[in-house]
Design a protein around this motif. Structure first.
Motif, PDB file in Angstrom:
ATOM      1  N   ASN A 251       0.847  -1.189   0.000  1.00  0.00           N
ATOM      2  CA  ASN A 251       0.000   0.000   0.000  1.00  0.00           C
ATOM      3  C   ASN A 251       0.884   1.241   0.000  1.00  0.00           C
ATOM      4  OD1 ASN A 251      -2.442  -1.489   0.192  1.00  0.00           O
ATOM      5  ND2 ASN A 251      -2.131  -1.719   2.380  1.00  0.00           N
ATOM      6  N   VAL A 252       0.501   2.241  -0.796  1.00  0.00           N
ATOM      7  CA  VAL A 252       1.278   3.473  -0.902  1.00  0.00           C
ATOM      8  C   VAL A 252       0.347   4.665  -0.717  1.00  0.00           C
ATOM      9  CG1 VAL A 252       2.771   4.890  -2.368  1.00  0.00           C
ATOM     10  CG2 VAL A 252       2.933   2.390  -2.478  1.00  0.00           C
ATOM     11  N   THR A 253       0.728   5.569   0.172  1.00  0.00           N
ATOM     12  CA  THR A 253       0.039   6.852   0.319  1.00  0.00           C
ATOM     13  C   THR A 253       1.082   7.962   0.202  1.00  0.00           C
ATOM     14  OG1 THR A 253       0.267   6.854   2.729  1.00  0.00           O
ATOM     15  CG2 THR A 253      -1.734   5.867   1.817  1.00  0.00           C
ATOM     16  N   ALA A 254       0.634   9.185  -0.131  1.00  0.00           N
ATOM     17  CA  ALA A 254       1.575  10.290  -0.308  1.00  0.00           C
ATOM     18  C   ALA A 254       0.892  11.611   0.028  1.00  0.00           C
ATOM     19  CB  ALA A 254       2.111  10.327  -1.736  1.00  0.00           C
ATOM     20  N   GLU A 255       1.698  12.559   0.464  1.00  0.00           N
ATOM     21  CA  GLU A 255       1.235  13.923   0.672  1.00  0.00           C
ATOM     22  C   GLU A 255       2.378  14.879   0.327  1.00  0.00           C
ATOM     23  OE1 GLU A 255       1.359  15.109   5.098  1.00  0.00           O
ATOM     24  OE2 GLU A 255       0.786  12.980   5.124  1.00  0.00           O
ATOM     25  N   ALA A 256       2.020  16.102  -0.059  1.00  0.00           N
ATOM     26  CA  ALA A 256       3.019  17.104  -0.444  1.00  0.00           C
ATOM     27  C   ALA A 256       2.361  18.471  -0.448  1.00  0.00           C
ATOM     28  CB  ALA A 256       3.618  16.783  -1.818  1.00  0.00           C
TER      29      ALA A 256
ATOM     30  N   GLU B   5      -4.092  13.098  -2.789  1.00  0.00           N
ATOM     31  CA  GLU B   5      -3.670  13.062  -1.400  1.00  0.00           C
ATOM     32  C   GLU B   5      -4.799  12.507  -0.535  1.00  0.00           C
ATOM     33  OE1 GLU B   5      -1.129  16.215  -0.074  1.00  0.00           O
ATOM     34  OE2 GLU B   5      -2.269  16.407   1.776  1.00  0.00           O
ATOM     35  N   GLY B   6      -4.451  11.591   0.361  1.00  0.00           N
ATOM     36  CA  GLY B   6      -5.444  10.954   1.213  1.00  0.00           C
ATOM     37  C   GLY B   6      -5.923   9.618   0.696  1.00  0.00           C
ATOM     38  N   ALA B   7      -5.651   9.310  -0.562  1.00  0.00           N
ATOM     39  CA  ALA B   7      -6.041   8.023  -1.142  1.00  0.00           C
ATOM     40  C   ALA B   7      -4.883   7.036  -1.040  1.00  0.00           C
ATOM     41  CB  ALA B   7      -6.470   8.200  -2.590  1.00  0.00           C
ATOM     42  N   THR B   8      -5.182   5.761  -1.252  1.00  0.00           N
ATOM     43  CA  THR B   8      -4.183   4.698  -1.162  1.00  0.00           C
ATOM     44  C   THR B   8      -4.089   3.953  -2.478  1.00  0.00           C
ATOM     45  OG1 THR B   8      -4.604   4.401   1.210  1.00  0.00           O
ATOM     46  CG2 THR B   8      -3.505   2.589   0.055  1.00  0.00           C
ATOM     47  N   ALA B   9      -2.862   3.744  -2.939  1.00  0.00           N
ATOM     48  CA  ALA B   9      -2.618   2.911  -4.116  1.00  0.00           C
ATOM     49  C   ALA B   9      -2.190   1.535  -3.632  1.00  0.00           C
ATOM     50  CB  ALA B   9      -1.528   3.516  -4.986  1.00  0.00           C
ATOM     51  N   THR B  10      -2.926   0.505  -4.024  1.00  0.00           N
ATOM     52  CA  THR B  10      -2.643  -0.868  -3.607  1.00  0.00           C
ATOM     53  C   THR B  10      -2.241  -1.691  -4.820  1.00  0.00           C
ATOM     54  OG1 THR B  10      -4.220  -0.722  -1.782  1.00  0.00           O
ATOM     55  CG2 THR B  10      -3.598  -2.923  -2.502  1.00  0.00           C
ATOM     56  N   TYR B  11      -1.232  -2.525  -4.623  1.00  0.00           N
ATOM     57  CA  TYR B  11      -0.728  -3.333  -5.742  1.00  0.00           C
ATOM     58  C   TYR B  11      -0.335  -4.715  -5.211  1.00  0.00           C
ATOM     59  CZ  TYR B  11       1.958  -4.490  -9.970  1.00  0.00           C
ATOM     60  OH  TYR B  11       2.427  -5.076 -11.115  1.00  0.00           O
ATOM     61  N   THR B  12      -0.568  -5.741  -6.027  1.00  0.00           N
ATOM     62  CA  THR B  12      -0.187  -7.107  -5.677  1.00  0.00           C
ATOM     63  C   THR B  12       0.803  -7.625  -6.709  1.00  0.00           C
ATOM     64  OG1 THR B  12      -2.320  -7.538  -4.626  1.00  0.00           O
ATOM     65  CG2 THR B  12      -0.996  -9.448  -5.230  1.00  0.00           C
ATOM     66  N   TYR B  13       1.961  -8.060  -6.245  1.00  0.00           N
ATOM     67  CA  TYR B  13       3.023  -8.551  -7.121  1.00  0.00           C
ATOM     68  C   TYR B  13       2.813 -10.022  -7.472  1.00  0.00           C
ATOM     69  CZ  TYR B  13       5.563  -4.248  -6.025  1.00  0.00           C
ATOM     70  OH  TYR B  13       5.933  -2.938  -5.895  1.00  0.00           O
ATOM     71  N   ALA B  14       3.444 -10.435  -8.536  1.00  0.00           N
ATOM     72  CA  ALA B  14       3.349 -11.825  -8.965  1.00  0.00           C
ATOM     73  C   ALA B  14       4.266 -12.737  -8.165  1.00  0.00           C
ATOM     74  CB  ALA B  14       3.667 -11.940 -10.458  1.00  0.00           C
TER      75      ALA B  14
END
Length: 531
Positions: A135-140, A163-172
């Motif tokens: 999971n990745v979140t960011a602010e600036a 900003e405030g949202a989450t990027a989710t990723y699943t690796y192989a």
């Protein structure tokens, strides 16, 4: 304000409904308002101030976007569509309204920053989860949105978030990946953050199978745990996070050199236990140690009667759960086990390893629930209520609503068993088809418990009217004191022993009772009448 597209949608829907079958009426008022309203806001990096809105939501037939500047008319967007609006520099409160098929609305407000300067103060949080996910979140400051590159595919399309949202990723596959986050404003200058992240194939630990009656658990979702004062003492050299893996609570120790776990308020009496168990998972440890410390009768460390011993597991397997089962006899220095107050885990490389812990408990290997004996009586001589060996007659319930016990249907080596926990008494009823046991001579049940001190069996005949309390009920209870524990007991009771059961043609109720009251676990199998 124009809402012609929305009105046309309602008209078409009304026409469709009116043409459908008369019996399939649709209650539009019952449809809930839209949910999860939001929008991705993307700005072009050309100093134009052009911002594209991609609204999202559930149960939406149309979006309205109120830009938060001097504009008076909202932008109208269909689901899956987008809308572009030109801004000057500044901060704006953008309102997104989702409209449902019945006209109900939901809305949210998001802050939009339009700047032609390079973003500053970029802060990225990357959390490696379980099952190959991250999971990745960011602010600036001065940013409008972010692009996240997960590093698995060189030609990947970035995931875009605000900003405030989450990027989710699943690796192989597990491995080390370079995650890159780009903060974008309305100018051409961007700001980036790059981090190498270790992705692991971490799943929940396997569920224990040792019966609860033979376990003293410190930490496990499978058992009731005894009190533990702390899972990380002040003198530990490790970080502790309580995490959740697929709904399963887990202890995560990072930067682990050693960690002390203490149960000093209520030391553990493990004198009747034979083994210590813990499940561990790590992608990087090369050695693991387990130490148990008994503080002695005075309950004080260094009180003069302490004993301890440490077990070393060299080269444990990585990237998999390792179930460590250690006979307490292997802790040769632990000459007393009645006041165990301290457990210490040690990992190597020192201070540079991460270890996940689950299912920490003592258990008695001798207390193992096996399959009940298989009945050998001919089926023609049996009326069976519950047994894999026979065809069973109908039973309405194996736990009435007035019972004081919990019921769980379990299987041991494929053999079905009724497990009653917190047992005071439990009622079993066959009221729809009462049992005619006039041709039978015995009642049989197999019972197993590690902790009961008394066990009772009651049979109740509801009489010809088939109603409890109808005036012709008959019943009798048989009491067993000090039954053998940790073994199957085959109770084969002559029906003549149920002296109060003067009629047996309408047996509709069987009641089991146990002591200590509401504090015992009993397993039941092979419940039948026989001749």
């Amino acid at each position: 304000m124009k809402r012609i597209p929305f009105i046309i949608t309602i008209m078409l829907l009304t026409l469709f409904i009116s043409c459908s079958q008369d019996t399939n009426d649709v209650d539009l008022d019952a449809i809930a308002a839209p949910t999860n309203i939001g929008a991705l806001m993307k700005i072009t990096q050309d100093n134009s101030g052009n911002v594209t809105f991609i609204p999202t939501g559930e149960g939406v037939t149309q979006f309205e976007i109120y830009y938060g500047d001097d504009s008076t008319e909202p932008g109208i967007v269909s689901p899956g569509g987008s809308n572009t609006h030109t801004y000057t520099e500044g901060n704006f409160q953008v309102k997104i309204v989702g409209i449902g098929v019945n006209g109900k609305t939901s809305e949210t407000t998001q802050e939009l920053t339009v700047s032609f300067l390079q973003p500053t103060d970029l802060l990225v949080t990357i959390t490696a989860g379980s099952n190959l996910s991250v999971n990745v979140t960011a602010e600036a400051s001065l940013e409008t949105f972010f692009q996240v590159y997960f590093g698995e595919n060189p030609s990947e399309t970035p995931v875009e978030i605000i900003e405030g949202a989450t990027a989710t990723y699943t690796y192989a596959a597990a491995g080390t990946y370079q995650i890159r986050v780009v903060a974008l404003s309305g100018g051409s200058a961007t700001l980036e953050y790059v981090e190498d992240v270790v992705i692991t194939n971490l799943f929940a630990a396997p569920a224990p199978t040792v019966p609860a009656s033979g376990v003293i658990s410190l930490f496990s979702d499978s058992y009731t745990n005894v009190p533990v004062d702390t899972w990380k003492t002040s003198w530990s050299q490790a970080n502790l996070d309580d995490i959740d893996i697929s709904g399963n609570a887990t202890k995560k120790y990072s930067s682990l050199n050693f960690v002390g776990i203490e149960a000093t308020s209520t030391p553990i009496n493990a004198t009747s236990m034979t083994h210590f168990h813990t499940d561990v998972w790590s992608s990087d440890f090369t050695q693991f140690k387990v130490k148990l410390v008994d503080f002695g009768a005075n309950g004080t460390f260094a009180g003069g009667d302490d004993v301890e011993h440490e077990i070393v597991i060299a080269s444990p397997a990585q990237e998999t759960w390792v179930s460590i089962d250690i006979p307490l006899s292997a802790f040769t220095g632990l000459t007393t086990r009645a006041h165990i107050a301290q457990l210490i885990y040690v990992g190597a490389p020192s201070g540079n390893t991460t270890v996940y812990i689950d299912n920490v408990y003592f258990y008695n290997q001798g207390v193992s629930l096996t399959v009940a004996p298989t009945p050998t009586l001919p089926a023609a001589n049996v009326i069976s209520m519950f047994s894999d060996a026979y065809t069973n007659v109908p039973v309405n319930t194996w736990r009435t609503n007035w019972s004081q016990a919990n019921l769980e249907d379990i299987a041991i080596n494929g053999n079905a068993i009724k497990k009653y926990t917190a047992l005071d008494f439990v009622g079993i009823e066959a009221t729809t088809s009462p049992i005619n046991a006039t041709g039978m001579t015995h009642f049989h049940t197999d019972v197993w418990s590690s902790d009961f001190t008394t066990f009772k069996v009651k049979l109740v005949d509801f009489g010809a009217n088939g109603t409890f309390g109808g005036g012709d009920d008959k019943e009798h209870e048989i009491i067993y004191t000090s039954p053998a524990q940790n073994t199957w007991i085959s109770l084969d009771i002559p029906l003549s022993s149920f002296t109060g059961l003067t009629t047996r043609a309408h047996i509709a109720q069987l009641i089991y009772a146990g002591a200590p009251t509401a504090n015992t676990t009993v397993h039941i199998d092979n419940v039948y009448f026989h001749n």
